[in-house]
Enzyme design. Structure first.
Site, PDB file in Angstrom:
ATOM      1  N   ARG A  74       0.730  -1.014   0.057  1.00 38.54           N
ATOM      2  CA  ARG A  74      -0.030   0.134   0.016  1.00 38.54           C
ATOM      3  C   ARG A  74       0.839   1.230   0.084  1.00 38.54           C
ATOM      4  NH1 ARG A  74      -3.211  -2.903  -1.667  1.00 38.54           N
ATOM      5  NH2 ARG A  74      -5.487  -3.329  -0.921  1.00 38.54           N
TER       6      ARG A  74
ATOM      7  N   GLU B 274      -7.061   7.839 -17.720  1.00 36.58           N
ATOM      8  CA  GLU B 274      -5.854   7.592 -17.686  1.00 36.58           C
ATOM      9  C   GLU B 274      -4.903   8.853 -18.331  1.00 36.58           C
ATOM     10  OE1 GLU B 274      -5.376   3.895 -19.517  1.00 36.58           O
ATOM     11  OE2 GLU B 274      -6.289   2.895 -17.901  1.00 36.58           O
TER      12      GLU B 274
ATOM     13  N   HIS C  36       0.302  -1.169 -10.099  1.00 32.38           N
ATOM     14  CA  HIS C  36      -0.625  -2.209  -9.333  1.00 32.38           C
ATOM     15  C   HIS C  36      -1.046  -3.498  -9.931  1.00 32.38           C
ATOM     16  CE1 HIS C  36      -2.013  -2.813  -5.460  1.00 32.38           C
ATOM     17  NE2 HIS C  36      -3.236  -2.772  -5.633  1.00 32.38           N
TER      18      HIS C  36
END
Length: 365
Positions: free
Chosen positions: A246, A282, A300
Site C-alpha cells: 500500500r 488515464e 498495481h
C-alpha cells in the site's frame, strides 16, 4: 449443495469496467443462478446510485466510505474480491450488521514473484541498461555494470512477516540472500522464522543493515506513514526499496527526495498514495517518482495472474454464496468477526462447496 437460483436477490458487482468479471467468476455466477448487476463508479454518490438497494455487493478496488455503507439498507455481505480492506469502512459495516469478507490468501505467490523480479531488476539495473542499449550508449552501460554488486551475500529486509513475506523468503534464499524480518510483535514465537533461516530484528536494525527493503504490511491507522521521512533516512546508503502492498504506508515525497539525492540506490513501486491507478481517466503520471531514472514503477499489477484471478473468484463467490445460503463464510475469510449480521447465519459448512478450482475451470469451459 448450496442453494442455486437467486432470482430474487439484487447483487451488484462493482469495478465492472476497470477489472471486469473474469471467466471463472462468470461461470460461478451462472452455476449458482446469480445475475450480477455490473456497476462501474468511483465517486460516493455515483456508487450509491448503483448499490443502495442491493442485497449483496462484491467489490475489487472501489472505495466504500461511511456514506456508501450507510446507504446499504438491505445489504447482508460485502465480498471483497481481494485481500486488503482499507478502502472499505469496515467499522461502519459492522455497526450496520453487514458481513465483510475477503480472500486472505489472494496473490501471495504473484506478489512474491514481483518482489523478486523487482529486486533483481534493481540489483542488475535492468531498466537503465535497457535505456542505454536503445540509445546506443554501450560503453556507459559497461561502465555502470562494473559497479554492480552480486546479489549473493546481500541482505533483504522484510517489513512484515505474513504469507507474502514468507513466500518471498522461499524465493530469496536460493539466491544466497541473508534475510531479516520485523513485525509488530517481536516477542511472538520465532520457530517459523528460524526454520526459514530468517533473523527477526527491530525496524531500525532492519533499515540500517538491509541492502533491499520490501514492505509486507496492510494499511491501517498504525501503519499509515510508518515509513516517514526520518524513518526512511535510516535506510542504508545505496539501499533499494520495494513496495507492493500500500502506497500510503510510505511518504512518497520523502522517498523521491532520498532517491534524487543519491542516499538510496533505487526503488520499485507498484502501489501509490498520490497516483490513482483505478480512476475514471488515464494519463501519464505527474509525480516526482515518475521523473527519476533509478525507479521501476508498475500500475498495481504485482498481484495479477490468470491463476490469481481464478483463486479470488472461487473464494470471493463462495463467501457470497455462503451468506446468501444463510451460512457464515469460512472463518479465515471474515474481516469483521464481531459483526452481528442483519440476518441470522448458521455455522460455516465447507461441504456445501464441491467445485473448488478444478470444478470451477470445468464450469468455465
Amino acid at each position: 449443495m448450496p442453494r442455486t437460483g437467486f432470482e430474487d436477490i439484487r447483487f451488484v458487482r462493482l469495478n465492472a469496467e476497470v477489472i471486469p468479471v473474469n471467466p471463472t467468476e462468470a461461470a460461478l455466477y451462472r452455476h449458482y443462478g446469480i445475475a450480477p448487476i455490473l456497476v462501474d463508479a468511483y465517486e460516493p454518490d455515483d456508487i450509491i446510485a448503483g448499490v443502495a438497494d442491493c442485497d449483496a455487493l462484491a467489490v475489487v478496488s472501489a472505495s466504500l466510505p461511511e456514506k456508501v455503507i450507510k446507504s446499504l439498507i438491505r445489504c447482508t455481505i460485502i465480498s471483497r474480491l481481494g485481500n486488503g480492506t482499507d478502502k472499505i469502512d469496515v467499522e461502519n459495516a459492522t455497526r450496520e450488521g453487514i458481513v465483510v469478507s475477503n480472500v486472505p490468501t489472494f496473490c501471495n505467490d504473484e506478489m512474491a514473484d514481483h518482489v523478486m523480479a523487482s529486486l533483481l531488476g534493481l540489483a542488475r539495473r535492468i531498466p537503465a541498461m535497457s535505456r542505454h542499449f536503445y540509445a546506443g550508449r554501450f560503453q556507459k552501460a559497461r561502465d555502470e555494470g562494473l559497479r554492480l554488486h552480486r546479489v549473493s551475500g546481500l541482505t533483504l529486509g522484510l517489513i512484515g512477516f505474513g504469507a507474502s513475506a514468507k513466500a518471498v523468503v522461499k524465493r530469496a534464499r536460493p539466491f544466497g540472500l541473508k534475510i531479516f524480518a520485523t513485525r509488530k510483535n517481536l516477542r511472538a514465537p520465532r520457530d517459523e522464522a528460524d526454520a526459514l533461516g530468517v533473523r527477526m530484528v527491530d525496524l531500525d536494525t532492519l533499515l540500517t543493515e538491509s541492502d533491499f527493503v520490501s514492505l509486507h504490511l496492510p494499511l491501517t491507522r498504525e501503519t499509515y506513514r510508518l515509513l516517514d521521512a526520518p524513518t526512511l533516512r535510516k535506510m542504508k546508503s545505496g539501499a533499494f526499496f520495494i513496495n507492493t502492498c500500500r502506497g500510503a504506508i510510505t511518504d512518497e515525497s520523502a522517498l523521491a527526495d532520498l532517491l534524487r539525492n543519491g542516499h538510496l540506490g533505487g526503488a520499485a513501486i507498484d502501489t501509490f498514495d498520490d497516483i490513482e491507478i483505478f480512476g475514471e481517466t488515464e494519463a501519464p503520471p505527474d509525480h516526482p517518482l515518475a521523473r527519476l531514472d533509478n525507479v521501476i514503477l508498475t500500475p498495481h499489477i504485482s498481484g495479477l495472474s490468470v491463476q490469481a484471478g481464478q483463486d479470488v473468484a472461487i473464494t470471493g463467490v463462495e463467501n457470497l454464496v455462503s451468506v446468501l445460503n444463510s451460512r457464515w463464510p469460512h472463518p479465515d475469510n471474515i474481516v469483521n468477526t464481531g459483526v452481528r449480521p442483519r440476518l441470522p447465519l448458521k455455522e460455516h459448512e465447507p461441504a456445501l462447496f464441491h467445485h473448488r478450482k478444478d470444478n470451477a475451470l470445468r464450469l468455465q469451459n
